[in-house]
Design an enzyme around this catalytic site. Structure first.
Site: not given
Ligand SMILES: [Fe+2]
Lengths: 134, 280
Positions: B193, B240, B12, B59
């Site tokens: 990431h 995530e 996302h 976030h």
């Protein structure tokens, strides 16, 4: 009955160049983060841009944290309890891309960092564990 | 009765949302990323669910500062897209399915998941980018969405195993909802990431592809992967991926993998995307 941990908690500190964001770090960064989240409103972004220092003084952050913001030194801010999901709001306010903000922590130029990502990113080889050196 | 017919997982990345909003999807940089979503854009037109239960993480937009719920279910009638520092994304309001959300919350607590109820919040790129990827620049989202916010950002986060069990509990909850509803569960975030420090830019293709292989065919093995393993191998933000386990567990034992896509990079991130049809 106490449950067994799958790994010692200290291992979270064993990853090269990495600060795992814990509840304790979140506490340390609380007012820094309160400032960052204030940038989710356009009026506040305008005020911050007008006089950064005066705007920062409205928050109960440490002087070090304020200095880190003024210098856009994201490594320092993470050292002082910051987490990138908060800090990136400073970068967005500046009109920086997330890639530029993230790349700024690596010691590479934005162009070098972008090129590395296009070539497949940074290999995990040698960067998994400080202790194991793998 | 309600049933979970399919599951979707996708990264996302906020820059993907920006590329859509700014009309850059055909640029040299972005075209190969969006090509990976052409299948699902067509497929979902014929397979639009009534409701999506959408696992994502906030976030630092609505959560993370004052309140950090491990698992939380959005309970407002509607959710607006958050201003993450550059204005709100120009996307439709997200409409909830309150009756199903209430039923799921009640069943989850019976199953010992003490879920947090959130009566007001904005939703950020974690939730809106997947909707844009599947439905494009729609006037209205074509289905209801129940936001399921998972803390994957502040340790202690839940384990992969716990996410797996949550997915199983969601499956049982949906099955016992009396109304005839077609439900999909989406897992979002990842793949590898890291957005901090000198290790930023980390991508682990081998890890990501192993994850994709196991997720389709031997997902129980993924439930044993520790949080530390995700951090070391996939980066501090790669964790995530545990939200994908919620999606996969909600589909039950066997799935048909309709589509798989993997590409590096989008901004700082390895992009992964799968579409599964539930077999049972
Ligand atoms: Fe995310």
């Amino acid at each position: 009955m106490p449950r067994q941990r799958l790994y010692p908690l200290e291992d979270l500190e064993d990853i090269p160049g990495t600060k795992v964001f814990t509840a304790r770090r979140s506490r340390q960064g609380y007012y820094l983060h309160k400032f960052c989240m204030s940038l989710m409103q356009a009026e506040n972004r305008e005020q911050f841009k007008k006089d950064e220092r005066a705007y920062l003084d409205k928050f109960a952050m440490t002087d070090d944290q304020k200095q880190g913001v003024l210098e856009r030194d994201f490594n320092k801010l993470i050292e002082l309890g910051g987490n990138m999901y908060f800090l990136v709001k400073i970068a967005s306010t500046d009109g920086w891309s997330a890639q530029k903000a993230v790349g700024s922590m690596t010691g590479m130029s934005p162009e070098e960092y972008a090129a590395m990502m296009l070539e497949g990113g940074r290999s995990p080889e040698g960067l998994r564990s400080i202790r194991e050196g793998n | 009765m309600a049933r979970i017919s399919a599951g979707i997982a996708t990264s996302h990345v906020p820059a993907i949302g920006a590329a859509i909003d700014l009309g850059k999807t055909q640029d040299d940089y972005w075209a190969p990323v969006f090509q990976g979503y052409e299948f699902v854009r067509k497929w979902i037109k014929g397979n639009t669910p009534d409701v999506v239960i959408l696992a994502y993480n906030d976030h630092a937009s609505a959560l993370m500062l004052d309140i950090v719920p491990t698992f939380a279910i959005g309970f407002a009638d509607t959710f607006q897209s958050a201003d993450e520092g550059w204005g709100r994304r120009p996307v439709p309001l997200v409409h909830n399915h309150i009756d199903l959300a209430a039923h799921v919350a009640e069943q989850l607590v019976i199953d010992e998941f003490d879920i947090t109820i959130i009566n007001e919040m904005d939703v950020d790129h974690g939730l809106t980018v997947p909707l844009s990827l599947m439905f494009g620049q729609a006037e209205e989202w074509p289905c209801k969405v129940i936001p399921l916010a998972v803390n994957v950002t502040q340790f202690p986060t839940p384990s992969g195993e716990r996410c797996w069990k949550l997915g199983e509990a969601i499956r049982n909850a949906v099955k016992t909802f009396p109304e005839d509803l077609d439900v999909q569960v989406w897992g979002t975030g990842g793949m590898s990431h890291q957005l901090q420090g000198t290790r930023a830019g980390l991508i682990n293709k081998e890890f990501d592809n192993k994850f994709l292989d196991l997720l389709a065919h031997e997902p129980e093995e993924l439930a044993t992967w520790t949080r530390l393993k995700y951090l070391r191998e996939a980066g501090t933000e790669g964790i995530e991926l545990i939200m994908w386990l919620i999606m996969r567990a909600s589909l039950g034992y066997g799935v048909e993998e309709l589509h798989r896509f993997y590409r590096v990079p989008a901004s700082n991130t390895a992009v992964g995307h799968v579409v599964y049809r539930a077999k049972s």
